[in-house]
Scaffold this motif. Structure first.
Motif, short mmCIF file in Angstrom:
data_model
loop_
_atom_site.label_atom_id
_atom_site.label_comp_id
_atom_site.label_asym_id
_atom_site.label_seq_id
_atom_site.Cartn_x
_atom_site.Cartn_y
_atom_site.Cartn_z
N ARG A 60 -5.88 -0.67 1.59
CA ARG A 60 -6.50 0.10 0.50
C ARG A 60 -7.05 1.43 1.04
NH1 ARG A 60 -9.40 -0.79 -4.41
NH2 ARG A 60 -10.21 1.26 -4.97
N VAL A 61 -7.62 1.41 2.24
CA VAL A 61 -8.13 2.65 2.85
C VAL A 61 -6.99 3.66 3.01
CG1 VAL A 61 -9.04 3.66 4.99
CG2 VAL A 61 -10.08 1.59 4.05
N SER A 78 -4.19 3.80 1.26
CA SER A 78 -3.74 4.29 -0.04
C SER A 78 -4.74 5.30 -0.61
CB SER A 78 -3.55 3.13 -1.01
OG SER A 78 -4.78 2.51 -1.33
N GLU A 79 -6.03 5.08 -0.37
CA GLU A 79 -7.04 6.04 -0.83
C GLU A 79 -6.87 7.37 -0.10
OE1 GLU A 79 -9.25 5.83 -3.16
OE2 GLU A 79 -9.33 3.69 -3.65
N ARG A 80 -6.57 7.28 1.19
CA ARG A 80 -6.39 8.51 1.98
C ARG A 80 -5.19 9.30 1.48
NH1 ARG A 80 -6.53 6.95 7.95
NH2 ARG A 80 -8.70 6.54 7.31
N GLU A 81 -4.11 8.57 1.14
CA GLU A 81 -2.92 9.25 0.61
C GLU A 81 -3.21 9.92 -0.72
OE1 GLU A 81 0.01 6.22 0.41
OE2 GLU A 81 0.39 6.19 2.58
N ALA A 82 -4.18 9.38 -1.46
CA ALA A 82 -4.57 9.96 -2.75
C ALA A 82 -5.61 11.07 -2.59
CB ALA A 82 -5.11 8.86 -3.67
N ARG A 119 -8.64 10.75 -1.03
CA ARG A 119 -10.03 10.29 -0.96
C ARG A 119 -10.28 9.66 0.39
NH1 ARG A 119 -12.68 4.99 -3.78
NH2 ARG A 119 -14.86 5.38 -3.21
N GLU A 120 -11.25 10.22 1.14
CA GLU A 120 -11.59 9.67 2.44
C GLU A 120 -12.69 8.63 2.27
OE1 GLU A 120 -10.37 9.97 5.43
OE2 GLU A 120 -8.79 11.36 4.80
N VAL A 121 -12.39 7.41 2.64
CA VAL A 121 -13.36 6.33 2.54
C VAL A 121 -13.13 5.38 3.70
CG1 VAL A 121 -11.86 4.97 1.02
CG2 VAL A 121 -14.32 4.54 1.01
N ARG A 142 -13.43 1.68 5.84
CA ARG A 142 -13.30 0.26 5.53
C ARG A 142 -14.65 -0.35 5.21
NH1 ARG A 142 -13.59 -4.38 8.53
NH2 ARG A 142 -13.84 -3.22 10.48
N LEU A 195 -15.71 0.64 1.65
CA LEU A 195 -14.96 -0.09 0.64
C LEU A 195 -15.42 -1.55 0.57
CD1 LEU A 195 -11.17 0.86 0.66
CD2 LEU A 195 -12.79 1.00 -1.22
#
Length: 216
Positions: free
Chosen positions: A128-129, A131-135, A137-139, A141, A144
């Motif tokens: 999920r981290v 996929s968020e980065r690809e979108a 959004r830096e988040v 683990r 999350l």
């Protein structure tokens, strides 16, 4: 082989000739259930030849189950396994990978390559981290996971409640009345590591032989 809803509205695959040895199979959790399903069914088919009845029943909220996954908890899965084992009149339980955390019973248990639900959850969070980065959004683990503990989360297409997230993190596998089957005893590369669902006939035959020996 019998397929369909049994008991109640639970979807099941069964080999049932009302024989003395009766094995309830608890499938792996999340994507590993899909990757190993062919292996499991072929193992059950080999056990049928060895005069062992078996049943593979979907945990609530998984696979063909109509129950919402978001409403499930680890406790509800444990209760379901107990109910299924009674309905099938199981003499033994086979739990695969993190499915072993869903077993709490006095019946003899066989654990195939048991795996920590917490480790599996961490792997899903890492995905999920990414996929968020690809979108954009830096988040982290950790961020999350903290959010998931408060509000629940959707990871790898699975919608998990906050209660489920917390339970998976703290789940343990009881080794009381349990015999462990290691992947090294089966041979071959673990199918759960493959990118897509696959099958290995040699592995299913080896797993069935090991189960038969432990149930004798």
């Amino acid at each position: 082989m019998l397929v369909g809803t049994w008991p109640s509205d639970a979807y099941s695959v069964r080999f049932d000739a009302d024989r003395g040895k009766r094995l309830l199979v608890v499938h792996p959790l999340f994507d590993e259930a899909n990757k190993l399903r062919h292996l499991i069914v072929e193992t059950m088919r080999a056990l049928d030849v060895a005069a062992i009845d078996s049943a593979l029943i979907d945990l609530p909220g998984t696979n063909e189950s109509l129950a919402p996954l978001r409403e499930q908890s680890l406790e509800s899965w444990i209760r379901a396994v107990e109910e299924f084992s009674k309905a099938f009149r199981a003499t033994h339980i086979l739990a695969i990978r993190a499915g072993a955390a869903c077993v709490s019973t006095s019946l003899p248990c066989l654990f195939y390559a048991p795996h920590s639900p917490a480790s599996q959850l961490r792997s899903m969070i890492r995905a999920r981290v990414l996929s968020e980065r690809e979108a954009g959004r830096e988040v982290s683990r950790e961020e999350l996971l903290a959010e998931a503990e408060r509000e629940g989360i959707t990871v790898a297409g699975y919608e998990l409640s906050a209660d489920m997230v917390r339970a998976l993190q703290n789940a343990s596998v009881s080794e009381v009345n349990a015999s462990t089957i290691a992947q090294a005893e089966i041979g071959g590369a673990p199918l759960w590591l493959r990118a897509e669902p696959d099958h290995d006939a040699d592995q299913s035959e080896a797993l069935a032989a090991r189960i038969e020996a432990l149930m004798s």
